[in-house]
Design an enzyme around this catalytic site. Structure first.
Site, PDB file in Angstrom:
ATOM      1  N   HIS A   1      40.027  38.464  36.066  1.00 43.61           N
ATOM      2  CA  HIS A   1      41.297  37.802  36.419  1.00 43.61           C
ATOM      3  C   HIS A   1      41.107  37.012  37.710  1.00 43.61           C
ATOM      4  CE1 HIS A   1      41.522  41.482  38.808  1.00 43.61           C
ATOM      5  NE2 HIS A   1      42.611  41.049  39.433  1.00 43.61           N
TER       6      HIS A   1
ATOM      7  N   HIS B   1      49.005  42.908  35.101  1.00 47.32           N
ATOM      8  CA  HIS B   1      48.627  42.753  36.522  1.00 47.32           C
ATOM      9  C   HIS B   1      48.644  41.255  36.848  1.00 47.32           C
ATOM     10  CE1 HIS B   1      46.537  43.553  40.287  1.00 47.32           C
ATOM     11  NE2 HIS B   1      45.564  42.739  39.947  1.00 47.32           N
TER      12      HIS B   1
ATOM     13  N   HIS C   1      38.311  39.205  43.374  1.00 42.59           N
ATOM     14  CA  HIS C   1      37.454  39.275  42.177  1.00 42.59           C
ATOM     15  C   HIS C   1      36.702  37.961  41.941  1.00 42.59           C
ATOM     16  CE1 HIS C   1      39.038  43.165  40.567  1.00 42.59           C
ATOM     17  NE2 HIS C   1      39.949  42.865  41.477  1.00 42.59           N
TER      18      HIS C   1
ATOM     19  N   HIS D   1      38.481  48.947  41.528  1.00 38.15           N
ATOM     20  CA  HIS D   1      38.727  49.538  42.850  1.00 38.15           C
ATOM     21  C   HIS D   1      38.510  51.048  42.854  1.00 38.15           C
ATOM     22  CE1 HIS D   1      40.601  45.965  44.754  1.00 38.15           C
ATOM     23  NE2 HIS D   1      41.017  45.699  43.523  1.00 38.15           N
TER      24      HIS D   1
ATOM     25  N   HIS E   1      42.422  36.878  40.813  1.00 37.59           N
ATOM     26  CA  HIS E   1      42.631  37.278  42.210  1.00 37.59           C
ATOM     27  C   HIS E   1      41.377  37.057  43.065  1.00 37.59           C
ATOM     28  CE1 HIS E   1      46.293  40.018  41.179  1.00 37.59           C
ATOM     29  NE2 HIS E   1      46.641  38.752  41.370  1.00 37.59           N
TER      30      HIS E   1
HETATM   31 ZN    ZN Z   1      43.865  41.957  41.005  1.00 41.06          ZN
END
Ligand code: ZN
Length: 255
Positions: A56, A114, A61, A171, A58
């Protein structure tokens, strides 16, 4: 030949992971939290980076993508729905698409919630799934872009994977997640067993992942919103699972 993996902590609480095909030498980084940490893992293994598989958009990442791409000329695979928000994308993928890393093969599973375009990569022959920030051990990602109902359906797709599938998430949140999970299911003996295991792992400085989906199904409250006892335990007996999930997620946000 079976896939090899190398998991490493990076940033404050992210996990990076390399996936290696010993037959062809192909190596994928699952996401690219930061270039330096990925390079350290590459040096330690002697593997050469050929692909980056993005879950994804973000920043924690994707920050390392361009630096790694310039250095290794690797291919960047990313979710079609978020390609515009991710740098350096070579191949966009959707639900049901296949992604090859050398001779290793993954199915793409769309897991929105998310973020709206979030995907997971399931290497079924190798019993591995890279789930980004959708599912964590004893937890799940925050529902930032989607709806709780969307996130619940995404988690059900991951819950349907074979029990012996090893889950790699983005995470290390497991200890905090367990603290919260005990408020939802204080009498869950599988959760108590997982807590004991995680306490041992963290005391030795070991990661708490991967973990199998079979283990998560027994102890992760976010995968158990359709278990009658879980709903009853939070005063929601008889409610739709997606509503129960939404309530558990809301409580975690305030925890
Ligand atoms: Zn994320």
């Amino acid at each position: 030949m079976p896939a090899q993996t190398r998991l490493f902590p990076c940033r404050s609480d992210n996990y990076g992971v390399l996936l290696h095909d010993p037959e062809t030498g192909a190596t994928a980084s699952i996401d690219a939290p930061e270039a330096a940490a990925v390079e350290t893992a590459l040096k330690a293994t002697g593997w050469k980076l050929t692909d980056i598989l993005v879950t994804h958009h973000h920043a924690d990442h994707t920050d390392g993508i361009m630096e790694l791409k310039e250095k290794y000329k690797c291919r960047v695979v990313a979710p079609a729905a978020e390609a515009a928000q991710i740098p350096g994308v070579d191949l966009t993928v959707r639900e049901g698409d296949k992604v090859e890393v050398g001779k290793l093969s993954a199915n793409v599973i769309e897991t929105p919630g998310h973020t709206n375009g979030h995907i997971a990569y399931w290497f079924h022959a190798d019993k591995l799934a890279f789930v980004g920030d959708t599912l964590f051990s004893i937890g799940c990602g925050r529902v930032i872009e989607g709806t709780p109902g969307m996130m619940w359906r995404s988690l059900l797709k991951l819950r349907d994977l074979p029990d012996d599938t090893d889950i790699y998430c983005g995470h290390e949140y497991t200890a905090a997640n367990i603290k919260f999970a005990k408020t939802i299911e204080p009498d869950n003996m599988d959760l108590a067993a997982r807590e004991a295991e995680v306490t041992r792992q963290l005391a030795k400085g070991e990661p708490t992942i991967p973990v199998t989906i079979g283990e998560e199904k027994k102890s992760n409250p976010f995968l158990r919103a359709d278990v009658a006892g879980v709903a009853a335990g939070i005063g929601m007996a008889g409610k739709e699972a997606s509503q129960v999930f939404a309530e558990i997620r809301a409580r975690k946000n305030k925890f």
